[in-house]
Design an enzyme around this catalytic site. Structure first.
Site, short mmCIF file in Angstrom:
data_model
loop_
_atom_site.label_atom_id
_atom_site.label_comp_id
_atom_site.label_asym_id
_atom_site.label_seq_id
_atom_site.Cartn_x
_atom_site.Cartn_y
_atom_site.Cartn_z
N TYR A 87 51.97 34.95 -4.46
CA TYR A 87 50.98 34.47 -5.43
C TYR A 87 50.13 35.60 -6.02
O TYR A 87 50.06 35.76 -7.24
CB TYR A 87 50.08 33.43 -4.77
N LYS A 121 40.13 38.87 59.63
CA LYS A 121 41.09 37.90 59.09
C LYS A 121 40.56 37.23 57.82
O LYS A 121 41.22 37.22 56.78
CB LYS A 121 41.39 36.82 60.15
N SER A 122 39.38 36.68 57.94
CA SER A 122 38.84 35.89 56.83
C SER A 122 38.46 36.75 55.62
O SER A 122 38.60 36.30 54.48
CB SER A 122 37.62 35.08 57.29
N THR A 153 37.72 40.20 63.51
CA THR A 153 38.76 41.22 63.37
C THR A 153 39.20 41.43 61.92
O THR A 153 40.11 42.22 61.67
CB THR A 153 39.98 40.86 64.23
N HIS A 184 36.38 34.68 -10.85
CA HIS A 184 36.37 34.10 -9.50
C HIS A 184 37.05 35.09 -8.56
O HIS A 184 37.78 35.98 -9.00
CB HIS A 184 37.07 32.74 -9.45
N PRO A 189 41.45 37.39 67.62
CA PRO A 189 40.08 37.07 68.03
C PRO A 189 39.12 37.07 66.84
O PRO A 189 39.47 37.45 65.72
CB PRO A 189 39.74 38.20 69.02
N ALA A 190 37.89 36.66 67.11
CA ALA A 190 36.87 36.62 66.07
C ALA A 190 36.47 38.04 65.66
O ALA A 190 36.59 38.99 66.43
CB ALA A 190 35.65 35.85 66.56
N GLU A 201 39.66 37.94 -9.93
CA GLU A 201 40.53 37.48 -11.01
C GLU A 201 39.69 36.89 -12.14
O GLU A 201 38.49 36.61 -11.99
CB GLU A 201 41.53 36.44 -10.49
#
Length: 668
Positions: free
Chosen positions: A210, A405-406, A403, A127, A400-401, A119
């Site tokens: 504007y 699960k975890s 298998t 500017h 049992p262990a 402008e």
């Protein structure tokens, strides 16, 4: 607004501005001042030196094209070529500054909304207005952006200056540009602190109300104020003529005008009590939004994913408490707005679903080892994770262990992220870590003892209050529970006394998954992307994570004695259609003959090869020597030689069998 009355460019620009009417952006102004150095005058049009960089040349050509396309053919502009060239150079330098700051923040230009308009003002002269914003912008970054743009703007102005300057004079010109702030930011002054803070503006409103209302400059030198050219990130206003710009502004104003205007009267006392957010509050809110968006649930995740905001808060007075409270708000937001299933599902890579085979996942292979319908089991687990299990709010993996699960529980917890762990060692406060979580993980659960009533309440999804160490009591909202154990947790012992009245209530709260098949040592862990893909596969194939969908698919709500093997799964592991399936040729394996009859060895014939993958329920379980169920053994046991001989006799007549037997070679 009639669709045929206006051009597509006008309607497209109006709709684009309406979509961005409430987007907050920064407002910058680029300018220059008249400077005199050692008798050398440097004005606004003293920056016409030929640009050397290819990127700047490309930007300058783009500005020239914008000027040519936006000129009105009804009248000829009298702006001289030197003024045009100066505006084109300024346009390329301004955009170069913006792109360099974006590159330092690792922000792609496509993720940013911007508007640039050159402008001329009666008092200020030339500017350039710049509006810029995006999803990675915050109000607290405004002054940082101004400093960076000021540095780049002064550097590029010195580069483009056409006045012959010595090195010392160039350095002096750059110092003047930086000290006088030739790049300014729109700010406001706080009434109490008397400090300046960044003021963001609404993009659509600012452009339409504007910038688009101004007149185009058509004389040289400019007599009145107006604009030279403008451009934006959406290529909407670049080629609009002056009349079309005014029309867009009018249409936008008419569409955005509210139908009814409510008037409110604010007394002086209410104005005095009005509270303005401080810079610190704005920064905390911005950080909190980013933490929730990136699913940060622990201090370690915060350090890795948002180190800047972590260090900023840590350096403030009371930083440790501020970090703790901010993280607590983040986990509370996730726990109240998302379920564990939602957090898992959003991590799925849906583009890989085309080649994804559910049967080949380690989780489903574990379930298939037991002869179960793994789709049914996964569907039931997802219903619980989505808080749709009703009173049965806990997934229990027991057996049992070794298998599996975890590793299944760990994969689910890792996919959720916002997980609280039960601490059996803390006798007085075992649930201290379980508030504001999407999932509670109880690893290696044992005898509940005196905590059985509290356990039953949490496992059934009730809202209860628990005691915390060093704090008051806190409420736990309904949260799914995943539990693994090697023991029979339905047997409750308090002291030396067994309490059988708790057995059935505990069973009513559990989704019973009893794993008995010992996994080989090289089975490996469940991949972190496996459960997100399982959830996405279920949703894609119509298995919604609701109990209504589960009952529609499988007939009834699962209970403690649920038979996971019924109905049979249609496509098993290593079957035709699976990536691990053998070639579809006629073999003893394809006829459900799992082992080689021992009688063939006596006949010196070539024995059948043992299949690489055993048929479920026919081969002994490794390490334990346990066999499958009796029904599976009877259904898939190996035929004896006498049974084969009887089948052959039934197929041929006695005379034919006798003649063929006489022609058999002597095997001895």
């Amino acid at each position: 607004m009639a669709g045929n009355a206006y051009s597509d460019e006008v309607l497209g620009t109006t709709n684009w501005l309406k979509d961005k009417s409430n987007q907050e952006v920064f407002s910058f102004v680029f300018k220059n001042e008249d400077v005199q150095l050692n008798g050398k005058n440097i004005g606004w049009n003293s920056y016409r030196k030929e640009l050397q960089e290819e990127e700047l040349k490309s930007l300058q050509r783009g500005a020239e094209t914008t000027w040519d396309q936006s000129e009105d053919m009804e009248w000829e502009s009298s702006v001289d070529e030197l003024t045009k060239k100066q505006v084109f150079i300024f346009d390329s330098l301004v955009k170069k500054c913006l792109f360099e700051v974006l590159s330092t923040k690792n922000i792609a230009p496509s993720d940013v909304t911007w508007f640039v308009q050159h402008e001329w003002g009666k008092d200020q002269g030339w500017h350039c207005h710049v509006l810029i914003g995006g999803k990675n912008f915050s109000q607290a970054q405004g002054k940082w952006w101004r400093r960076q743009l000021n540095v780049y703007w002064s550097r590029w102005l010195v580069t483009a200056c056409s006045v012959q300057l010595s090195p010392a004079e160039r350095i002096k010109l750059r110092e003047i540009a930086e000290d006088q702030e030739w790049v300014t930011l729109l700010t406001y002054k706080h009434k109490q602190t008397k400090k300046d803070y960044t003021k963001c503006v609404c993009f659509g409103n600012m452009v339409a109300y504007y910038f688009l209302t101004k007149k185009k400059i058509c004389t040289s030198p400019p007599r009145d104020g107006g604009y030279f050219l403008s451009s934006d990130s959406g290529w909407k206003t670049n080629f609009l003529k002056e009349g079309e710009r005014h029309l867009v502004s009018k249409l936008y104003t008419d569409d955005m005008r509210p139908e009814t205007v409510e008037t409110t009267v604010t007394t002086a006392q209410e104005t005095k009590r009005g509270r303005i957010q401080t810079k610190k509050e704005v920064s905390i809110k911005t950080t909190l939004k980013e933490l929730v968006h990136k699913r940060v649930t622990s201090p370690e995740d915060w350090m890795m994913m948002q180190p800047d905001s972590y260090i900023e808060m840590m350096a403030q007075p009371g930083g440790e408490n501020l970090l703790k409270n901010t993280l607590e708000i983040c986990t509370l937001t996730l726990a109240r707005t998302k379920t564990a299933f939602d957090l898992i599902l959003e991590k799925a890579e849906t583009s890989k679903l085309t080649n994804f085979l559910l049967a080949d996942t380690r989780t489903c292979r574990i379930f298939a080892f037991h002869g179960w319908n793994y789709i049914k089991v996964c569907h039931a687990i997802c219903c619980v994770l989505n808080r749709q299990g009703g009173k049965r709010n806990t997934v229990l993996f027991h057996g049992p262990a070794s298998t599996g699960k975890s590793i299944i529980a760990q994969a689910i917890a890792q996919a959720v992220g916002n997980v609280g762990c039960y601490n059996a060692a803390n006798v007085n406060f075992p649930f201290n870590d379980c508030t504001n979580k999407n999932l509670i993980w109880v690893e290696e659960a044992g005898n509940f003892g005196q905590q059985v009533n509290q356990f039953k309440a949490i496992c059934s999804g009730q809202t209860i209050r628990i005691d915390q160490k060093g704090k008051g009591s806190k409420q736990i909202e309904p949260t799914p529970v995943i539990m693994t154990t090697n023991e029979n947790i339905t047997v409750v012992k308090i002291g030396c006394e067994e309490r059988p009245e708790h057995t059935q209530p505990i069973r009513d709260r559990m989704l019973n998954i009893h794993l008995t098949h010992t996994l080989p040592g090289d089975f490996g862990l469940v991949d972190k992307n496996e459960w997100p893909m399982i959830c996405a596969w279920l949703v894609k194939n119509g298995y919604q994570s609701t109990m209504a969908s589960y009952c529609a698919k499988w007939g009834k709500v699962p209970d403690w004695t649920e038979n996971w093997a019924e109905p049979k799964v249609t496509t098993e592991i290593n079957s035709v259609g699976s990536t691990n399936s053998p070639s579809p040729k006629s073999t003893p394996l394809s006829q459900n003959y799992a082992l080689t009859p021992s009688d063939l060895e006596d006949l010196a014939l070539e024995p059948w090869s043992t299949p690489s993958t055993p048929v479920v329920g026919t081969v002994k379980t490794p390490n334990t020597g346990e066999t499958g169920s009796t029904a599976c053994q009877e259904a898939q046991r190996s035929p004896t030689w006498s049974e084969i001989e009887e089948d052959l006799r039934a197929c041929f007549s006695s005379e034919h069998w006798k003649s063929d037997s006489e022609q058999l070679p002597n095997l001895d």
